[in-house]
Design a protein around this motif. Structure first.
Motif, PDB file in Angstrom:
ATOM      1  N   HIS A  23       9.405 -10.130   3.077  1.00 45.74           N
ATOM      2  CA  HIS A  23       8.933  -9.494   4.307  1.00 45.74           C
ATOM      3  C   HIS A  23       8.612  -8.011   4.079  1.00 45.74           C
ATOM      4  O   HIS A  23       7.573  -7.519   4.537  1.00 45.74           O
ATOM      5  N   SER A  24       9.470  -7.303   3.367  1.00 49.18           N
ATOM      6  CA  SER A  24       9.220  -5.886   3.081  1.00 49.18           C
ATOM      7  C   SER A  24       7.970  -5.716   2.219  1.00 49.18           C
ATOM      8  O   SER A  24       7.178  -4.793   2.432  1.00 49.18           O
ATOM      9  N   LEU A  27       4.932  -6.196   4.460  1.00 46.41           N
ATOM     10  CA  LEU A  27       4.701  -4.986   5.254  1.00 46.41           C
ATOM     11  C   LEU A  27       3.970  -3.933   4.432  1.00 46.41           C
ATOM     12  O   LEU A  27       3.015  -3.306   4.899  1.00 46.41           O
ATOM     13  N   SER A  32       1.678  -1.690   7.057  1.00 50.27           N
ATOM     14  CA  SER A  32       2.357  -1.471   8.329  1.00 50.27           C
ATOM     15  C   SER A  32       3.821  -1.144   8.076  1.00 50.27           C
ATOM     16  O   SER A  32       4.449  -1.723   7.196  1.00 50.27           O
ATOM     17  N   ALA A  33       4.358  -0.233   8.873  1.00 47.64           N
ATOM     18  CA  ALA A  33       5.766   0.121   8.741  1.00 47.64           C
ATOM     19  C   ALA A  33       6.677  -0.891   9.416  1.00 47.64           C
ATOM     20  O   ALA A  33       7.812  -1.081   9.010  1.00 47.64           O
ATOM     21  N   ASP A  34       6.167  -1.559  10.470  1.00 43.93           N
ATOM     22  CA  ASP A  34       7.060  -2.441  11.207  1.00 43.93           C
ATOM     23  C   ASP A  34       6.393  -3.630  11.891  1.00 43.93           C
ATOM     24  O   ASP A  34       7.069  -4.557  12.294  1.00 43.93           O
ATOM     25  N   ALA A  35       5.087  -3.631  12.042  1.00 44.38           N
ATOM     26  CA  ALA A  35       4.442  -4.678  12.839  1.00 44.38           C
ATOM     27  C   ALA A  35       3.486  -5.509  11.997  1.00 44.38           C
ATOM     28  O   ALA A  35       2.456  -5.029  11.557  1.00 44.38           O
ATOM     29  N   HIS A  50      -1.939  -6.856  10.155  1.00 44.46           N
ATOM     30  CA  HIS A  50      -1.315  -5.676  10.746  1.00 44.46           C
ATOM     31  C   HIS A  50      -1.155  -5.912  12.250  1.00 44.46           C
ATOM     32  O   HIS A  50      -2.118  -6.246  12.932  1.00 44.46           O
TER      33      HIS A  50
END
Length: 70
Positions: A23-24, A27, A32-35, A50
């Motif tokens: 998952h990281s 990203l 994207s930092a979080d979404a 994104h």
């Protein structure tokens, strides 16, 4: 985990993502930092995009959409 990164210029990069923290890595590759949104188009394929791309005005990726829609 095997993945393909399809850039908006249709450049394809073959990736091997770590199983323990995929998952990281997703990203990071999506930018994207979080979404990150996920679409299931085939039982063995997912598309990650994104999550705020439209709001941020990011370009569309017709090559990726065509591939997952085939």
């Amino acid at each position: 985990m095997h993945a393909l990164r399809i850039a908006t210029d249709a450049t394809v990069t073959d990736l091997n993502l770590p199983l323990t923290d995929a998952h990281s890595a997703i990203l990071e590759h999506v930018g994207s930092a979080d979404a990150v949104d996920q679409g299931i188009y085939h039982r063995r394929a997912l598309m990650h995009i994104h999550g705020n791309g439209r709001t941020l005005g990011l370009p569309q990726n017709p090559a990726a959409w065509a591939l997952v829609s085939a």
